[in-house]
Design a protein around this motif. Structure first.
Motif, PDB file in Angstrom:
ATOM      1  N   ASP A 143       0.820  -1.210   0.000  1.00 31.19           N
ATOM      2  CA  ASP A 143       0.000   0.000   0.000  1.00 31.19           C
ATOM      3  C   ASP A 143       0.855   1.262   0.000  1.00 31.19           C
ATOM      4  O   ASP A 143       0.532   2.235  -0.675  1.00 31.19           O
ATOM      5  N   GLU A 144       1.986   1.248   0.728  1.00 31.61           N
ATOM      6  CA  GLU A 144       2.873   2.406   0.737  1.00 31.61           C
ATOM      7  C   GLU A 144       3.531   2.596  -0.623  1.00 31.61           C
ATOM      8  O   GLU A 144       3.662   3.714  -1.115  1.00 31.61           O
TER       9      GLU A 144
ATOM     10  N   GLU B 189       0.989   4.006  -3.040  1.00 28.17           N
ATOM     11  CA  GLU B 189       0.750   5.425  -2.799  1.00 28.17           C
ATOM     12  C   GLU B 189       1.903   6.265  -3.348  1.00 28.17           C
ATOM     13  O   GLU B 189       1.677   7.307  -3.957  1.00 28.17           O
ATOM     14  N   ARG B 190       3.139   5.811  -3.147  1.00 25.52           N
ATOM     15  CA  ARG B 190       4.290   6.544  -3.686  1.00 25.52           C
ATOM     16  C   ARG B 190       4.242   6.571  -5.210  1.00 25.52           C
ATOM     17  O   ARG B 190       4.519   7.596  -5.829  1.00 25.52           O
TER      18      ARG B 190
ATOM     19  N   GLU C 110       1.555   6.327  -7.135  1.00 24.82           N
ATOM     20  CA  GLU C 110       0.454   7.201  -7.549  1.00 24.82           C
ATOM     21  C   GLU C 110       0.858   8.666  -7.421  1.00 24.82           C
ATOM     22  O   GLU C 110       0.584   9.477  -8.304  1.00 24.82           O
ATOM     23  N   THR C 111       1.552   9.016  -6.332  1.00 25.84           N
ATOM     24  CA  THR C 111       2.017  10.377  -6.134  1.00 25.84           C
ATOM     25  C   THR C 111       3.032  10.759  -7.209  1.00 25.84           C
ATOM     26  O   THR C 111       2.976  11.870  -7.751  1.00 25.84           O
TER      27      THR C 111
ATOM     28  N   ASP D 109      -4.892  18.818  -5.194  1.00 24.30           N
ATOM     29  CA  ASP D 109      -5.094  18.329  -3.832  1.00 24.30           C
ATOM     30  C   ASP D 109      -6.431  18.806  -3.281  1.00 24.30           C
ATOM     31  O   ASP D 109      -7.122  18.063  -2.589  1.00 24.30           O
TER      32      ASP D 109
END
Length: 188
Positions: free
Chosen positions: A115-116, A119-120, A122-123, A185
């Motif tokens: 999951d981390e 997320e990285r 996707e960012t 954001d």
């Protein structure tokens, strides 16, 4: 075919059920695996990962399994997890050799949380999209400066611009980039 029909077929004819699953979901699994491994893996790595995905599906999905719901979600989860494991193995430079018995499926454990990492990723994609939206030459200046670590003089030589102009454009581009990211954001 519904999940219940597939389970009944698994009870009566596992080979037919496995063939049906393979025929129905091969392209779907290929797309998931290819998108994860295309930047790092060879065609052989992709094929091996796809084989691992179906081996795990056939091992874990049976008429007595506790999985309830859509098989597409089950297939998707296994394809994602297996392709992430393969990506990590390939990315680490360590070639893992695991011998598998026909009746046993082995999973490699990892200290990294999926999951981390997702997320990285996707960012990073959102940031790259925002940089590209700046247009040229601003996107090139930012990428060359922060991704490749090039100086203003080197970037100026590349895009035929004075170093002082590169620094000014970089400052303005970073300000615009902050605004774009702030808007994105707030939109979420």
């Amino acid at each position: 075919m519904t999940d219940q029909q597939l389970r009944r077929l698994l009870s009566s004819s596992p080979e037919k059920a496995h063939r049906l699953i393979f025929d129905e979901y091969y392209n779907y699994v290929y797309t998931i695996v290819f998108n994860r491994l295309r930047s790092l893996g060879t065609p052989e790595d992709i094929d091996e990962c796809i084989s691992d995905v179906f081996a795990e599906i056939f091992t874990k999905y049976n008429s007595e399994s506790s999985h309830s719901g859509n098989i597409k979600g089950f297939v998707s989860a296994i394809a994602r997890n297996r392709s992430v494991d393969t990506f990590r193995r390939l990315n680490s430079g360590i070639k893992a050799s695991v011998s598998l018995d026909a009746d046993e499926a082995v999973q490699l454990s990892s200290d990294e949380r999926i999951d981390e990492q997702a997320e990285r990723t996707e960012t990073a994609h959102a940031l790259l999209d925002a940089v590209k939206s700046l247009g040229e030459p601003d996107s090139t200046i930012i990428i060359q400066k922060y991704y490749y670590g090039r100086s203003s003089e080197d970037i100026g030589d590349m895009i035929d611009m004075k170093p002082n102009t590169v620094r000014k454009r970089l400052s303005r581009a970073l300000s615009r980039l902050r605004d774009i990211l702030r808007e994105d954001d707030e939109g979420r």
